[in-house]
Design a protein around this motif. Structure first.
Motif, PDB file in Angstrom:
ATOM      1  N   ALA A  57     -12.413  -2.451   6.278  1.00 49.49           N
ATOM      2  CA  ALA A  57     -11.671  -1.191   5.289  1.00 49.49           C
ATOM      3  C   ALA A  57     -10.151  -1.574   5.324  1.00 49.49           C
ATOM      4  O   ALA A  57      -9.572  -1.559   4.145  1.00 49.49           O
ATOM      5  CB  ALA A  57     -12.195   0.048   5.442  1.00 49.49           C
ATOM      6  N   THR A  58      -9.750  -1.732   6.419  1.00 46.58           N
ATOM      7  CA  THR A  58      -8.309  -1.866   6.680  1.00 46.58           C
ATOM      8  C   THR A  58      -7.659  -3.353   5.864  1.00 46.58           C
ATOM      9  O   THR A  58      -6.735  -3.528   5.622  1.00 46.58           O
ATOM     10  CB  THR A  58      -7.855  -1.865   8.080  1.00 46.58           C
ATOM     11  N   LEU A  59      -8.647  -4.257   6.156  1.00 47.93           N
ATOM     12  CA  LEU A  59      -8.194  -5.671   5.702  1.00 47.93           C
ATOM     13  C   LEU A  59      -8.386  -5.567   4.124  1.00 47.93           C
ATOM     14  O   LEU A  59      -7.365  -6.042   3.425  1.00 47.93           O
ATOM     15  CB  LEU A  59      -9.472  -6.631   6.245  1.00 47.93           C
ATOM     16  N   MET A  60      -9.161  -4.816   3.354  1.00 48.25           N
ATOM     17  CA  MET A  60      -9.266  -4.677   2.220  1.00 48.25           C
ATOM     18  C   MET A  60      -8.094  -4.001   1.593  1.00 48.25           C
ATOM     19  O   MET A  60      -7.408  -3.966   0.703  1.00 48.25           O
ATOM     20  CB  MET A  60     -10.556  -4.076   1.680  1.00 48.25           C
ATOM     21  N   THR A  61      -7.718  -2.969   2.231  1.00 48.03           N
ATOM     22  CA  THR A  61      -6.421  -1.986   2.008  1.00 48.03           C
ATOM     23  C   THR A  61      -5.180  -2.788   2.141  1.00 48.03           C
ATOM     24  O   THR A  61      -4.437  -2.739   1.339  1.00 48.03           O
ATOM     25  CB  THR A  61      -6.278  -1.037   3.186  1.00 48.03           C
TER      26      THR A  61
ATOM     27  N   LEU B 140      -5.114  -7.880  12.157  1.00 48.84           N
ATOM     28  CA  LEU B 140      -4.977  -7.357  13.683  1.00 48.84           C
ATOM     29  C   LEU B 140      -5.431  -6.048  13.856  1.00 48.84           C
ATOM     30  O   LEU B 140      -6.370  -5.771  14.747  1.00 48.84           O
ATOM     31  CB  LEU B 140      -3.433  -7.288  13.968  1.00 48.84           C
ATOM     32  N   VAL B 141      -5.028  -5.140  13.034  1.00 50.29           N
ATOM     33  CA  VAL B 141      -5.781  -3.716  13.169  1.00 50.29           C
ATOM     34  C   VAL B 141      -7.379  -3.841  12.979  1.00 50.29           C
ATOM     35  O   VAL B 141      -7.739  -3.135  13.854  1.00 50.29           O
ATOM     36  CB  VAL B 141      -5.350  -2.709  11.861  1.00 50.29           C
ATOM     37  N   GLU B 142      -8.010  -4.601  12.210  1.00 51.60           N
ATOM     38  CA  GLU B 142      -9.309  -4.730  12.158  1.00 51.60           C
ATOM     39  C   GLU B 142      -9.889  -5.274  13.450  1.00 51.60           C
ATOM     40  O   GLU B 142     -10.816  -4.687  14.093  1.00 51.60           O
ATOM     41  CB  GLU B 142      -9.721  -5.634  10.980  1.00 51.60           C
ATOM     42  N   LEU B 143      -9.241  -6.193  14.133  1.00 57.22           N
ATOM     43  CA  LEU B 143      -9.839  -6.827  15.551  1.00 57.22           C
ATOM     44  C   LEU B 143      -9.595  -5.703  16.423  1.00 57.22           C
ATOM     45  O   LEU B 143     -10.411  -5.646  17.370  1.00 57.22           O
ATOM     46  CB  LEU B 143      -8.936  -7.935  15.620  1.00 57.22           C
ATOM     47  N   VAL B 144      -8.635  -4.743  16.701  1.00 58.68           N
ATOM     48  CA  VAL B 144      -8.409  -4.143  17.693  1.00 58.68           C
ATOM     49  C   VAL B 144      -9.456  -3.003  17.285  1.00 58.68           C
ATOM     50  O   VAL B 144     -10.003  -2.543  18.166  1.00 58.68           O
ATOM     51  CB  VAL B 144      -6.764  -3.306  17.542  1.00 58.68           C
TER      52      VAL B 144
ATOM     53  N   ARG C 251     -12.888   5.550  16.518  1.00 60.90           N
ATOM     54  CA  ARG C 251     -13.030   6.883  16.502  1.00 60.90           C
ATOM     55  C   ARG C 251     -12.296   7.213  17.718  1.00 60.90           C
ATOM     56  O   ARG C 251     -12.746   8.431  18.350  1.00 60.90           O
ATOM     57  CB  ARG C 251     -14.224   7.544  16.412  1.00 60.90           C
ATOM     58  N   ARG C 252     -11.354   6.448  18.245  1.00 61.48           N
ATOM     59  CA  ARG C 252     -10.480   6.748  19.402  1.00 61.48           C
ATOM     60  C   ARG C 252      -9.124   6.713  19.289  1.00 61.48           C
ATOM     61  O   ARG C 252      -8.738   5.827  18.544  1.00 61.48           O
ATOM     62  CB  ARG C 252     -11.168   5.790  20.678  1.00 61.48           C
ATOM     63  N   ARG C 253      -8.242   7.748  19.660  1.00 56.89           N
ATOM     64  CA  ARG C 253      -6.761   7.589  19.572  1.00 56.89           C
ATOM     65  C   ARG C 253      -6.299   6.305  19.983  1.00 56.89           C
ATOM     66  O   ARG C 253      -5.344   5.671  19.346  1.00 56.89           O
ATOM     67  CB  ARG C 253      -6.051   8.712  20.091  1.00 56.89           C
ATOM     68  N   ILE C 254      -6.601   5.757  21.232  1.00 55.00           N
ATOM     69  CA  ILE C 254      -6.136   4.648  21.628  1.00 55.00           C
ATOM     70  C   ILE C 254      -6.359   3.568  20.773  1.00 55.00           C
ATOM     71  O   ILE C 254      -5.502   2.487  20.969  1.00 55.00           O
ATOM     72  CB  ILE C 254      -6.971   4.452  23.214  1.00 55.00           C
ATOM     73  N   GLY C 255      -7.412   3.291  19.936  1.00 52.36           N
ATOM     74  CA  GLY C 255      -7.540   2.286  19.206  1.00 52.36           C
ATOM     75  C   GLY C 255      -6.519   2.170  18.327  1.00 52.36           C
ATOM     76  O   GLY C 255      -6.024   1.250  17.702  1.00 52.36           O
ATOM     77  N   PHE C 256      -6.088   3.467  17.738  1.00 49.23           N
ATOM     78  CA  PHE C 256      -5.057   3.487  16.572  1.00 49.23           C
ATOM     79  C   PHE C 256      -3.850   3.298  17.090  1.00 49.23           C
ATOM     80  O   PHE C 256      -3.007   2.491  16.433  1.00 49.23           O
ATOM     81  CB  PHE C 256      -5.348   4.890  16.031  1.00 49.23           C
TER      82      PHE C 256
ATOM     83  N   ALA D 211       0.568  -0.645  17.466  1.00 49.60           N
ATOM     84  CA  ALA D 211       1.544  -1.378  18.249  1.00 49.60           C
ATOM     85  C   ALA D 211       1.474  -2.901  17.860  1.00 49.60           C
ATOM     86  O   ALA D 211       2.730  -3.455  17.891  1.00 49.60           O
ATOM     87  CB  ALA D 211       1.342  -1.093  19.750  1.00 49.60           C
ATOM     88  N   LEU D 212       0.130  -3.393  17.962  1.00 53.98           N
ATOM     89  CA  LEU D 212       0.209  -4.730  17.918  1.00 53.98           C
ATOM     90  C   LEU D 212       0.747  -4.960  16.415  1.00 53.98           C
ATOM     91  O   LEU D 212       1.130  -6.298  16.296  1.00 53.98           O
ATOM     92  CB  LEU D 212      -1.327  -5.243  18.173  1.00 53.98           C
TER      93      LEU D 212
END
Length: 206
Positions: free
Chosen positions: A62-66, A96-100, A107-112, A117-118
């Protein structure tokens, strides 16, 4: 992965918002020219929007499409800014967002936080990619440019190479982390206000 019509609408909305940030706020800061870390500031807002969108569409890709929607919007920019370079950056950041999120869970804050950050930190490495692909610049030339501008921005001597580069990277990581943290809270707040607390995409207090 099958997307509902509503998912595609949200992807379009948040992608358009990211693109609009690039062609309005981003172009304005670049036109001013004296704002430090202009690219990172714009990236932080753009990535935050994309991450909020991920809460509305918690599906892989979804983020890649965004990001694809955002870079298509960027193509409409009337400015003389290097549009192709920005488009490559948006694509790299959304990937990068997709991979992380794929590695840590969405569904975890640490992922966001880590994704933000990256993604913003990519801003520091992007000149090496765009410089070589678009302008044919040598790596040493790009490195020297980053060092000179970074030392000037931080008010440090260029001889302090590792300190300058380390601070430049740290500042970007912190900005992106703040963007990711904010997106987690903001996205959850908006969804609760919309009465979508029954959906898995609403974050917990983690």
């Amino acid at each position: 992965m099958t997307y509902k019509v509503r998912d595609l609408v949200y992807i379009g909305i948040f992608g358009a918002l990211w693109g609009v940030i690039e062609i309005t706020f981003g172009d304005l800061l670049h036109a001013i020219g004296s704002v430090p870390f202009t690219g990172s500031i714009v990236d932080t807002f753009g990535i935050a929007v994309a991450l909020v969108g991920r809460l509305f569409v918690p599906r892989r890709g979804a983020t890649l499409m965004t990001g694809v929607v955002a870079l298509l919007i960027k193509m409409l920019s009337p400015s003389g800014q290097a549009i192709l370079s920005v488009m490559i950056a948006i694509l790299a950041q959304s990937l990068l967002v997709e991979l992380v999120l794929l590695a840590l869970g969405q569904r975890r804050r640490i992922g966001f936080v880590l994704a933000g950050a990256l993604a913003v930190a990519w801003n520091m490495f992007h000149p090496f990619v765009s410089g070589a692909l678009i302008y044919g610049r040598q790596m040493l030339e790009v490195y020297q440019s980053i060092l000179e501008r970074g030392a000037d921005t931080l008010g440090l001597d260029e001889s302090l190479v590792w300190l300058v580069l380390g601070l430049l990277l740290l500042i970007r990581l912190v900005m992106g982390a703040i963007g990711g943290w904010t997106a987690w809270d903001l996205g959850g707040l908006v969804q609760r206000r919309m009465g979508r607390t029954e959906e898995l995409s609403v974050p917990s207090a983690e």
